[in-house]
Scaffold this motif. Structure first.
Motif, PDB file in Angstrom:
ATOM      1  N   SER A   1     -58.352 -15.406 -10.373  1.00  0.00           N
ATOM      2  CA  SER A   1     -59.942 -16.320 -11.071  1.00  0.00           C
ATOM      3  C   SER A   1     -60.685 -17.465 -11.815  1.00  0.00           C
ATOM      4  O   SER A   1     -60.461 -17.539 -12.248  1.00  0.00           O
ATOM      5  CB  SER A   1     -60.295 -15.032 -12.254  1.00  0.00           C
ATOM      6  N   PHE A   2     -58.564 -17.707 -11.512  1.00  0.00           N
ATOM      7  CA  PHE A   2     -58.480 -19.314 -11.897  1.00  0.00           C
ATOM      8  C   PHE A   2     -58.719 -19.746 -11.316  1.00  0.00           C
ATOM      9  O   PHE A   2     -57.976 -19.797  -9.705  1.00  0.00           O
ATOM     10  CB  PHE A   2     -57.283 -19.818 -12.783  1.00  0.00           C
ATOM     11  N   ASP A   3     -59.523 -21.852 -11.447  1.00  0.00           N
ATOM     12  CA  ASP A   3     -59.567 -22.645 -10.358  1.00  0.00           C
ATOM     13  C   ASP A   3     -58.391 -23.834 -10.530  1.00  0.00           C
ATOM     14  O   ASP A   3     -58.153 -23.423 -11.396  1.00  0.00           O
ATOM     15  CB  ASP A   3     -60.856 -22.862 -10.318  1.00  0.00           C
ATOM     16  N   LEU A   4     -58.131 -24.947  -9.739  1.00  0.00           N
ATOM     17  CA  LEU A   4     -57.627 -25.819  -9.892  1.00  0.00           C
ATOM     18  C   LEU A   4     -58.255 -26.599 -11.517  1.00  0.00           C
ATOM     19  O   LEU A   4     -59.204 -27.085 -11.376  1.00  0.00           O
ATOM     20  CB  LEU A   4     -58.146 -26.680  -8.667  1.00  0.00           C
ATOM     21  N   GLY A   5     -56.877 -26.484 -12.256  1.00  0.00           N
ATOM     22  CA  GLY A   5     -57.142 -27.339 -13.649  1.00  0.00           C
ATOM     23  C   GLY A   5     -57.825 -25.874 -14.830  1.00  0.00           C
ATOM     24  O   GLY A   5     -57.115 -26.702 -15.798  1.00  0.00           O
ATOM     25  N   ASP A   6     -57.584 -25.067 -14.285  1.00  0.00           N
ATOM     26  CA  ASP A   6     -58.045 -24.638 -15.434  1.00  0.00           C
ATOM     27  C   ASP A   6     -55.963 -23.747 -15.908  1.00  0.00           C
ATOM     28  O   ASP A   6     -55.551 -24.046 -15.558  1.00  0.00           O
ATOM     29  CB  ASP A   6     -58.239 -22.809 -14.680  1.00  0.00           C
ATOM     30  N   THR A   7     -56.387 -23.789 -17.486  1.00  0.00           N
ATOM     31  CA  THR A   7     -55.064 -23.825 -17.728  1.00  0.00           C
ATOM     32  C   THR A   7     -55.539 -22.647 -18.892  1.00  0.00           C
ATOM     33  O   THR A   7     -56.104 -21.872 -18.796  1.00  0.00           O
ATOM     34  CB  THR A   7     -55.956 -24.735 -19.269  1.00  0.00           C
ATOM     35  N   LEU A   8     -53.844 -21.844 -17.855  1.00  0.00           N
ATOM     36  CA  LEU A   8     -53.329 -20.306 -18.649  1.00  0.00           C
ATOM     37  C   LEU A   8     -52.552 -20.803 -19.059  1.00  0.00           C
ATOM     38  O   LEU A   8     -51.294 -21.121 -19.535  1.00  0.00           O
ATOM     39  CB  LEU A   8     -51.982 -20.190 -16.968  1.00  0.00           C
ATOM     40  N   THR A   9     -52.695 -19.993 -20.924  1.00  0.00           N
ATOM     41  CA  THR A   9     -51.506 -20.065 -21.650  1.00  0.00           C
ATOM     42  C   THR A   9     -50.966 -18.867 -21.576  1.00  0.00           C
ATOM     43  O   THR A   9     -52.044 -17.740 -21.213  1.00  0.00           O
ATOM     44  CB  THR A   9     -52.369 -20.421 -23.522  1.00  0.00           C
ATOM     45  N   ILE A  10     -49.752 -18.407 -21.384  1.00  0.00           N
ATOM     46  CA  ILE A  10     -48.836 -17.175 -21.602  1.00  0.00           C
ATOM     47  C   ILE A  10     -48.542 -16.895 -22.957  1.00  0.00           C
ATOM     48  O   ILE A  10     -47.872 -18.434 -23.605  1.00  0.00           O
ATOM     49  CB  ILE A  10     -48.358 -16.885 -20.399  1.00  0.00           C
ATOM     50  N   SER A  11     -48.829 -15.989 -23.593  1.00  0.00           N
ATOM     51  CA  SER A  11     -48.059 -15.768 -25.457  1.00  0.00           C
ATOM     52  C   SER A  11     -47.534 -14.514 -24.903  1.00  0.00           C
ATOM     53  O   SER A  11     -47.947 -12.993 -24.983  1.00  0.00           O
ATOM     54  CB  SER A  11     -48.923 -16.031 -26.264  1.00  0.00           C
ATOM     55  N   MET A  12     -46.016 -14.077 -25.396  1.00  0.00           N
ATOM     56  CA  MET A  12     -44.810 -13.579 -25.316  1.00  0.00           C
ATOM     57  C   MET A  12     -44.458 -12.893 -27.053  1.00  0.00           C
ATOM     58  O   MET A  12     -43.893 -14.057 -27.772  1.00  0.00           O
ATOM     59  CB  MET A  12     -44.181 -13.810 -24.106  1.00  0.00           C
ATOM     60  N   ASN A  13     -44.798 -11.783 -27.338  1.00  0.00           N
ATOM     61  CA  ASN A  13     -44.767 -11.514 -28.588  1.00  0.00           C
ATOM     62  C   ASN A  13     -43.602 -10.267 -28.325  1.00  0.00           C
ATOM     63  O   ASN A  13     -43.769  -9.334 -28.125  1.00  0.00           O
ATOM     64  CB  ASN A  13     -45.971 -11.278 -29.428  1.00  0.00           C
ATOM     65  N   VAL A  14     -42.896 -10.382 -30.031  1.00  0.00           N
ATOM     66  CA  VAL A  14     -41.889  -9.001 -30.095  1.00  0.00           C
ATOM     67  C   VAL A  14     -42.413  -9.390 -31.646  1.00  0.00           C
ATOM     68  O   VAL A  14     -42.665 -10.486 -32.005  1.00  0.00           O
ATOM     69  CB  VAL A  14     -40.875  -9.246 -29.854  1.00  0.00           C
ATOM     70  N   ALA A  15     -42.067  -7.692 -32.715  1.00  0.00           N
ATOM     71  CA  ALA A  15     -42.154  -7.703 -33.496  1.00  0.00           C
ATOM     72  C   ALA A  15     -41.782  -6.394 -33.873  1.00  0.00           C
ATOM     73  O   ALA A  15     -41.180  -5.342 -33.562  1.00  0.00           O
ATOM     74  CB  ALA A  15     -44.389  -7.222 -33.806  1.00  0.00           C
ATOM     75  N   ASP A  16     -40.959  -6.510 -35.177  1.00  0.00           N
ATOM     76  CA  ASP A  16     -40.793  -5.369 -35.950  1.00  0.00           C
ATOM     77  C   ASP A  16     -41.198  -4.628 -35.848  1.00  0.00           C
ATOM     78  O   ASP A  16     -43.199  -4.455 -36.091  1.00  0.00           O
ATOM     79  CB  ASP A  16     -39.791  -5.886 -36.906  1.00  0.00           C
ATOM     80  N   CYS A  17     -41.299  -2.697 -36.900  1.00  0.00           N
ATOM     81  CA  CYS A  17     -42.282  -1.759 -37.414  1.00  0.00           C
ATOM     82  C   CYS A  17     -42.289  -2.569 -38.301  1.00  0.00           C
ATOM     83  O   CYS A  17     -42.083  -3.007 -39.299  1.00  0.00           O
ATOM     84  CB  CYS A  17     -41.651  -1.063 -37.746  1.00  0.00           C
ATOM     85  N   GLY A  18     -44.438  -1.969 -38.686  1.00  0.00           N
ATOM     86  CA  GLY A  18     -45.214  -2.549 -39.964  1.00  0.00           C
ATOM     87  C   GLY A  18     -44.700  -1.824 -41.197  1.00  0.00           C
ATOM     88  O   GLY A  18     -44.824  -1.799 -42.494  1.00  0.00           O
ATOM     89  N   TYR A  19     -43.036  -1.363 -41.365  1.00  0.00           N
ATOM     90  CA  TYR A  19     -42.557  -0.665 -42.594  1.00  0.00           C
ATOM     91  C   TYR A  19     -41.888  -1.335 -43.001  1.00  0.00           C
ATOM     92  O   TYR A  19     -40.674  -1.261 -44.165  1.00  0.00           O
ATOM     93  CB  TYR A  19     -42.548   0.688 -42.283  1.00  0.00           C
ATOM     94  N   GLY A  20     -41.268  -2.820 -42.439  1.00  0.00           N
ATOM     95  CA  GLY A  20     -39.902  -3.554 -42.209  1.00  0.00           C
ATOM     96  C   GLY A  20     -38.650  -2.836 -42.536  1.00  0.00           C
ATOM     97  O   GLY A  20     -37.017  -3.724 -42.235  1.00  0.00           O
ATOM     98  N   GLY A  21     -38.349  -1.764 -41.376  1.00  0.00           N
ATOM     99  CA  GLY A  21     -37.162  -1.103 -41.438  1.00  0.00           C
ATOM    100  C   GLY A  21     -36.535  -1.104 -39.957  1.00  0.00           C
ATOM    101  O   GLY A  21     -35.722  -2.119 -39.458  1.00  0.00           O
ATOM    102  N   HIS A  22     -37.193  -1.204 -39.196  1.00  0.00           N
ATOM    103  CA  HIS A  22     -37.013  -0.668 -37.959  1.00  0.00           C
ATOM    104  C   HIS A  22     -37.741  -2.203 -36.449  1.00  0.00           C
ATOM    105  O   HIS A  22     -38.191  -2.092 -36.349  1.00  0.00           O
ATOM    106  CB  HIS A  22     -37.754   0.304 -37.075  1.00  0.00           C
ATOM    107  N   GLY A  23     -36.376  -3.194 -36.135  1.00  0.00           N
ATOM    108  CA  GLY A  23     -36.260  -4.169 -35.715  1.00  0.00           C
ATOM    109  C   GLY A  23     -36.834  -4.259 -33.697  1.00  0.00           C
ATOM    110  O   GLY A  23     -37.000  -2.568 -33.951  1.00  0.00           O
ATOM    111  N   GLY A  24     -37.363  -5.664 -33.933  1.00  0.00           N
ATOM    112  CA  GLY A  24     -36.931  -5.140 -32.233  1.00  0.00           C
ATOM    113  C   GLY A  24     -36.412  -6.349 -31.625  1.00  0.00           C
ATOM    114  O   GLY A  24     -37.619  -7.260 -32.235  1.00  0.00           O
ATOM    115  N   PHE A  25     -36.773  -6.323 -30.651  1.00  0.00           N
ATOM    116  CA  PHE A  25     -35.852  -7.576 -29.851  1.00  0.00           C
ATOM    117  C   PHE A  25     -36.461  -7.544 -28.254  1.00  0.00           C
ATOM    118  O   PHE A  25     -35.901  -6.722 -27.224  1.00  0.00           O
ATOM    119  CB  PHE A  25     -34.671  -8.445 -30.761  1.00  0.00           C
ATOM    120  N   ALA A  26     -36.666  -9.176 -28.090  1.00  0.00           N
ATOM    121  CA  ALA A  26     -36.842  -9.008 -26.008  1.00  0.00           C
ATOM    122  C   ALA A  26     -36.286 -10.048 -25.721  1.00  0.00           C
ATOM    123  O   ALA A  26     -35.655 -10.963 -26.166  1.00  0.00           O
ATOM    124  CB  ALA A  26     -38.280  -9.568 -26.518  1.00  0.00           C
TER     125      ALA A  26
END
Ligand SMILES: [Ca+2]
Length: 248
Positions: free
Chosen positions: A184-209
Motif C-alpha cells: 500500500s506504500f508508494d515510491l517515496g513514502d516513509t516507513l518507520t519500524i519500531s521494535m520494542n521490548v519491555a520488562d513486566c510492569g511490577y518490576g521483577g520479570h525481565g524481557g530481552f529481544a
C-alpha cells in the motif's frame, strides 16, 4: 588464486547485502554496532550488538547466536526494573523495495521471564510497530502467557534482584520471522519500524529481544530446530559408533 577468491567473496557479499537491506541501513547489524538505528528507552545501556561468542545472560542455558551473518542486536538483558527499550529506523521506499516483492522481514527472538505469574496484567512483552509517513499502520505483539502463539522453548531459569526489586522464574524463548506487506506504500513514502521490548510492569520479570535480517529480502534465520539438534546428535552418535567399529 587467493586474490580471486577474496574478490569473488567481496562481490558475493555486495550482491547479497545491498538488495537485502535496501530499505534500511545496517539491517543485519554487520557493522558490529547500532549504526543507522535509533536506540531509546530505559534499557539502552543494557543493549548491545552480539556475536556467537557473547556471554549468555545469568541463568540462560539456551545459547542464542546471530540469525544472519556474524552479528545481531540484543535489546535489554535478563534484569527487571521496568525497562522498556525501542530500536527504530525510518526509510523511504525505493523502486528496488517495490520490485523486491513489497514485504519487509524481521527475524526476531525474545526471552520473557516467568510469563504466567500475572497473566493479562502487564507481563513482559515484545512488539513491532510499523508507521507509514509517521502514522501507526500495523502492530505486532507477543507475550509468553500460556505460551501464546506456540513455539516457546525453555531457555533457562532467571533469578535476579536489584534496586529493591527481584524476580525469579522460567525463561521462555521464541524465534520467528515477522513479515509486513507494504504494497500500500508508494515510491517515496516513509516507513518507520519500531521494535520494542519491555520488562513486566511490577518490576521483577525481565524481557530481552534479539533482532536480525531486517530488510525487504527474506533471509532465513540460521536457527537449529530442536528436531535438527536431535538428528545431529544421532548422526554424531552413529559416527562415533562407526569409528569405534573401524578401530577394532
Ligand atoms: Ca546479522
Amino acid at each position: 588464486m587467493r586474490k580471486l577468491i577474496a574478490s569473488l567473496a567481496a562481490a558475493s557479499l555486495l550482491a547479497t547485502a545491498v538488495p537485502a537491506f535496501a530499505l534500511f541501513t545496517n539491517g543485519g547489524f554487520e557493522t558490529g554496532d547500532f549504526s543507522g538505528w535509533t536506540l531509546t528507552g530505559t534499557g539502552t545501556s543494557l543493549s548491545q550488538v552480539i556475536t556467537a561468542g557473547t556471554a549468555m545472560q545469568p541463568g540462560q542455558t539456551l545459547d542464542i547466536n546471530p540469525y544472519n551473518g556474524l552479528y545481531m542486536a540484543r535489546l535489554q538483558d535478563v534484569s527487571g526494573l521496568f525497562h522498556t527499550t525501542q530500536l527504530s529506523q525510518t526509510g523511504a521506499i525505493t523502486q528496488a523495495d517495490l520490485n523486491s516483492g513489497g514485504k519487509l522481514y524481521v527475524n526476531w527472538g525474545v526471552v520473557l521471564v516467568d510469563p504466567d505469574s500475572h497473566i493479562g496484567q502487564l507481563p513482559p512483552y515484545f512488539s513491532i510497530d510499523i508507521l507509514k509517513n509517521g502514522s501507526l499502520i500495523d502492530s505486532f505483539y507477543a507475550d509468553a502467557s500460556n505460551r501464546q502463539g506456540g513455539g516457546w522453548l525453555l531457555a533457562g531459569y532467571a533469578s535476579w534482584s536489584g534496586g529493591g526489586y527481584g524476580g525469579t522464574g522460567d525463561m521462555y524463548y521464541k524465534q520467528d520471522t515477522y513479515a509486513y506487506d507494504f504494497s500500500s506504500f508508494d515510491l517515496g513514502d516513509t516507513l518507520t519500524i519500531s521494535m520494542n521490548v519491555a520488562d513486566c510492569g511490577y518490576g521483577g520479570h525481565g524481557g530481552f529481544a534479539f533482532l536480525d535480517g531486517i530488510g525487504t529480502t527474506y533471509e532465513p534465520p540460521t536457527v537449529p530446530e530442536p528436531s535438527t539438534l536431535i538428528l545431529l546428535g544421532a548422526g554424531l552418535g552413529g559416527l562415533a559408533l562407526w569409528r569405534r567399529k573401524q578401530r577394532k
